[in-house]
Design a protein around this motif. Structure first.
Motif, PDB file in Angstrom:
ATOM      1  N   LEU A  16      37.300  52.634  36.996  1.00  0.00           N
ATOM      2  CA  LEU A  16      37.405  51.189  37.262  1.00  0.00           C
ATOM      3  C   LEU A  16      36.877  50.383  36.087  1.00  0.00           C
ATOM      4  N   HIS A  17      35.872  50.936  35.397  1.00  0.00           N
ATOM      5  CA  HIS A  17      35.270  50.179  34.282  1.00  0.00           C
ATOM      6  C   HIS A  17      36.208  50.053  33.090  1.00  0.00           C
ATOM      7  N   GLU A  18      37.338  50.786  33.128  1.00  0.00           N
ATOM      8  CA  GLU A  18      38.343  50.619  32.059  1.00  0.00           C
ATOM      9  C   GLU A  18      39.132  49.325  32.268  1.00  0.00           C
ATOM     10  N   TYR A  19      38.968  48.717  33.448  1.00  0.00           N
ATOM     11  CA  TYR A  19      39.724  47.496  33.782  1.00  0.00           C
ATOM     12  C   TYR A  19      38.705  46.413  34.099  1.00  0.00           C
ATOM     13  N   SER A  20      38.322  45.667  33.062  1.00  0.00           N
ATOM     14  CA  SER A  20      37.207  44.707  33.223  1.00  0.00           C
ATOM     15  C   SER A  20      37.532  43.642  34.273  1.00  0.00           C
ATOM     16  N   SER A  21      38.801  43.221  34.367  1.00  0.00           N
ATOM     17  CA  SER A  21      39.116  42.165  35.342  1.00  0.00           C
ATOM     18  C   SER A  21      38.971  42.704  36.768  1.00  0.00           C
ATOM     19  N   LEU A  22      39.254  43.998  36.966  1.00  0.00           N
ATOM     20  CA  LEU A  22      39.112  44.568  38.317  1.00  0.00           C
ATOM     21  C   LEU A  22      37.646  44.834  38.648  1.00  0.00           C
ATOM     22  N   SER A  23      36.872  45.224  37.624  1.00  0.00           N
ATOM     23  CA  SER A  23      35.422  45.381  37.860  1.00  0.00           C
ATOM     24  C   SER A  23      34.815  44.041  38.270  1.00  0.00           C
ATOM     25  N   ALA A  24      35.258  42.978  37.582  1.00  0.00           N
ATOM     26  CA  ALA A  24      34.741  41.634  37.899  1.00  0.00           C
ATOM     27  C   ALA A  24      35.202  41.204  39.292  1.00  0.00           C
TER      28      ALA A  24
END
Ligand SMILES: N[C@@H](CCC(=O)N[C@@H](CSCc1ccc([N+](=O)[O-])cc1)C(=O)NCC(=O)O)C(=O)O
Length: 215
Positions: free
Chosen positions: A179-187
């Motif tokens: 998930l941390h590869e997708y910063s907008s989804l982590s946010a």
């Protein structure tokens, strides 16, 4: 007042992964108080609980003579009978319900498949070979979801039951770094976790585990 069932002692030590979390969160979002009946793993497989849940699982939801299972159906029921989780405008409401299905039927399967492999298949000879394939299946969906979300706060206008389910599905990636590869989804997940209703639900679920582990 509705009554839900939950693990007497959750395998995740009360960290918001067991699916009663979805129902607790939805009830907190709409301000509906609820009771919890804790069930042991053994009790979940006995006739009394199987009458409520054909697959011997939690959560279930009871209110008067209504008995429901499946968190998607329970969250939808809550959203239909209270304001705050689905838009009033018919087309926006239908789109929010589409996102509920997308969370459970498109995003959750590859994420659960990856999580179960990491939990149960580490000792298999083919684990290292299979893992990247499972991770890439998840990456395809995360990329598509991230593209659709863009820089919006929620998936389609105001926060909805679709976001509630989607955030809980994405939280299942907690054992993986993907998930941390997708910063907008982590946010996006962090935004959901920052909601006061989420915090109340999380704290209530954790309190169950804490009480069970200190008794
Ligand atoms: N499709 C159903 C799935 C319900 C379900 O998976 N329930 C699980 C608990 S939540 C799933 C879950 C369990 C544990 C963790 N964990 O991190 O420890 C995370 C999620 C259960 O009762 N399992 C016991 C059994 O099947 O015998 C729904 O959405 O309601």
């Amino acid at each position: 007042m509705p009554t839900i069932t939950a693990f007497a002692s959750s395998p995740d030590r009360g960290r918001g992964q067991a699916r009663d979390m979805r129902v607790r969160w939805a009830l907190e979002e709409v301000g509906q108080p609820y009771d919890v009946r804790l069930v042991s793993f053994e009790a979940m497989k006995e006739p009394a609980h199987l009458a409520l849940h054909p697959f011997g699982q939690i959560p279930t939801y009871q209110d008067g003579d209504l008995a429901l299972f499946e968190t998607g159906a329970i969250v939808l029921h809550i959203a239909e009978h209270h304001d705050g989780l689905l838009p009033v405008e018919p087309n926006a409401r239908a789109r929010a319900i589409a996102w509920m299905f997308a969370a459970l039927n498109t995003m959750e399967p590859p994420i659960v498949e990856l999580g179960m492999a990491m939990l149960l298949e580490r000792d298999e000879s083919w684990y290292e070979e299979r893992l990247p394939m499972l991770e890439d299946r998840v990456r395809v969906r995360l990329g598509e979801l991230s593209d659709r979300l863009g820089d919006a706060d929620w998936l389609d206008g105001a926060f909805s039951a679709g976001d509630l389910l989607m955030v809980t599905v994405l939280r299942r990636l907690n054992r993986s770094r993907i998930l941390h590869e997708y910063s907008s989804l982590s946010a996006y997940v962090a935004r959901g976790e920052a909601r006061p209703a989420f915090r109340r639900a999380f704290d209530a679920q954790l309190a169950v585990f804490t009480a069970a582990s200190t008794s």
